[in-house]
Design an enzyme around this catalytic site. Structure first.
Site, PDB file in Angstrom:
ATOM      1  N   CYS A  70       0.835  -1.201   0.000  1.00  8.74           N
ATOM      2  CA  CYS A  70       0.000   0.000   0.000  1.00  8.74           C
ATOM      3  C   CYS A  70       0.879   1.264   0.000  1.00  8.74           C
ATOM      4  O   CYS A  70       1.652   1.483   0.930  1.00  8.74           O
ATOM      5  CB  CYS A  70      -0.869  -0.041   1.251  1.00  8.74           C
ATOM      6  SG  CYS A  70      -2.007   1.315   1.386  1.00  8.74           S
ATOM      7  N   CYS A 195      -0.356   4.323  -6.468  1.00  2.78           N
ATOM      8  CA  CYS A 195      -1.396   3.635  -5.703  1.00  2.78           C
ATOM      9  C   CYS A 195      -1.564   2.264  -6.332  1.00  2.78           C
ATOM     10  O   CYS A 195      -1.603   2.147  -7.569  1.00  2.78           O
ATOM     11  CB  CYS A 195      -2.702   4.418  -5.752  1.00  2.78           C
ATOM     12  SG  CYS A 195      -4.093   3.506  -5.046  1.00  2.78           S
TER      13      CYS A 195
HETATM   14  N1  DGL Z   1      -3.833   0.654  -1.795  1.00  3.01           N
HETATM   15  C1  DGL Z   1      -3.684   2.013  -1.384  1.00  3.01           C
HETATM   16  C2  DGL Z   1      -2.446   2.651  -1.998  1.00  3.01           C
HETATM   17  O1  DGL Z   1      -1.661   2.005  -2.689  1.00  3.01           O
HETATM   18  C3  DGL Z   1      -4.865   2.901  -1.691  1.00  3.01           C
HETATM   19  C4  DGL Z   1      -6.187   2.436  -1.281  1.00  3.01           C
HETATM   20  C5  DGL Z   1      -6.793   3.139  -0.097  1.00  3.01           C
HETATM   21  O2  DGL Z   1      -7.094   4.348  -0.154  1.00  3.01           O
HETATM   22  O3  DGL Z   1      -6.972   2.432   0.868  1.00  3.01           O
HETATM   23  O4  DGL Z   1      -2.239   3.819  -1.773  1.00  3.01           O
END
Ligand code: DGL
Length: 280
Positions: A70, A195
């Site tokens: 993430c 993201c």
């Molecule tokens: N998976 C998260 C990232 O890579 C974004 C998703 C979220 O906002 O939870 O930033």
């Protein structure tokens, strides 16, 4: 020994897919914190607490190395976790920002010499509101690359649309966010999809951006970086290509939504969040 891969939701499966292709003999445990997703609008303290809980769950699942797939957790929480919480002699946690910065600047993370001319000028960053607000990406890039300008666009609504499988809405949102950024930076040299969810709409980003803008693929860079890390740290590697999927959400619902992200069937199990109320 399995390697843990943590994400707020399903987006991290884009990273896991690249990791499995690069390291077919490695065991992995994937954890999606669907009960608390999305992270992109939460404050830093809350993101840190949720990330620590996720890491602890993966440690309990026998992982000694955890990849924070993430970007939001990597940008907002990883530095504090590494300096204030983790005992690196026992276990390690790595994020997804370092491989991109190393790639863009062609220099190792540990190289703390003054910033140099890297040829990088105008970089577009597309990420969640929390990642953009952290300023981590532009700070780390400017620390290494002279004269670089980062223009960041917080892509409101995009994670929710992708996570819900509303790809038409997602494509419309991509166009809107790219247009907004191009008004401020008309000709980015490269664009970073910061993201885990955004690679699923990479084509829409590429179409909306000028043809000369180079799109940076995070999953492949993270996979190459982990492969080289495991050559240097063999103690974290091992297995026979097995994998498990854990979720804090509803396993059947999450398994069904995961079809958008992964070609193989992904059967999620309930994650062991035994001490989820204890932040450390
Ligand atoms: N998976 C998260 C990232 O890579 C974004 C998703 C979220 O906002 O939870 O930033």
């Amino acid at each position: 020994m399995p390697i843990g891969v943590f994400d707020s939701g399903l987006g991290g499966l884009t990273i896991l897919r690249a990791l499995r292709m690069a390291l077919p003999q490695q065991d992995f445990v994937y954890l999606g914190d669907q009960a608390n997703a999305p992270y992109g609008h939460k404050d830093a303290a809350h993101i840190r607490e949720l990330t620590v809980q996720g890491i602890k769950c993966l440690f309990r699942a026998d992982c000694s190395l955890v990849i924070l797939a993430c970007n939001t957790a990597s940008a907002v929480a990883l530095h504090d976790i590494q300096t204030e919480w983790l005992d690196p002699s026992q276990r390690r946690v790595l994020g997804v920002f370092v491989p991109i910065i190393e790639h863009l600047t062609s220099r190792d993370w540990g190289d703390n010499s003054p910033p140099t001319h890297t040829g990088l000028r105008d970089v577009a960053l597309f990420a969640t509101p929390a990642t953009v607000a952290s300023g981590a990406f532009s700070r780390e890039l400017r620390f290494r690359a002279r004269d670089v300008h980062v223009e960041a666009q917080a892509c409101e609504g995009l994670v929710a649309a992708i996570e819900a499988g509303n790809m038409q809405d997602a494509i419309e949102l991509v166009k809107r966010h790219v247009d907004a950024l191009l008004k401020r930076l008309p000709a980015p040299q490269c664009a970073v999809l910061g993201c885990t969810h955004y690679p699923l709409v990479a084509e829409a980003f590429q179409k909306a951006l000028p043809p000369e803008t180079r799109l940076t693929s995070q999953p492949d860079l993270v996979a190459a970086s982990l492969k080289s890390y495991l050559i240097r740290h063999r103690e974290f590697a091992g297995g026979s290509g097995k994998f498990r999927y854990l979720t804090t959400g509803h396993p059947a619902t999450v398994s069904s939504s995961a079809k958008v992200f992964a070609a193989d069937p992904t059967d999620f199990e309930t994650a062991d969040y035994a001490d989820a109320t204890t932040p450390r």
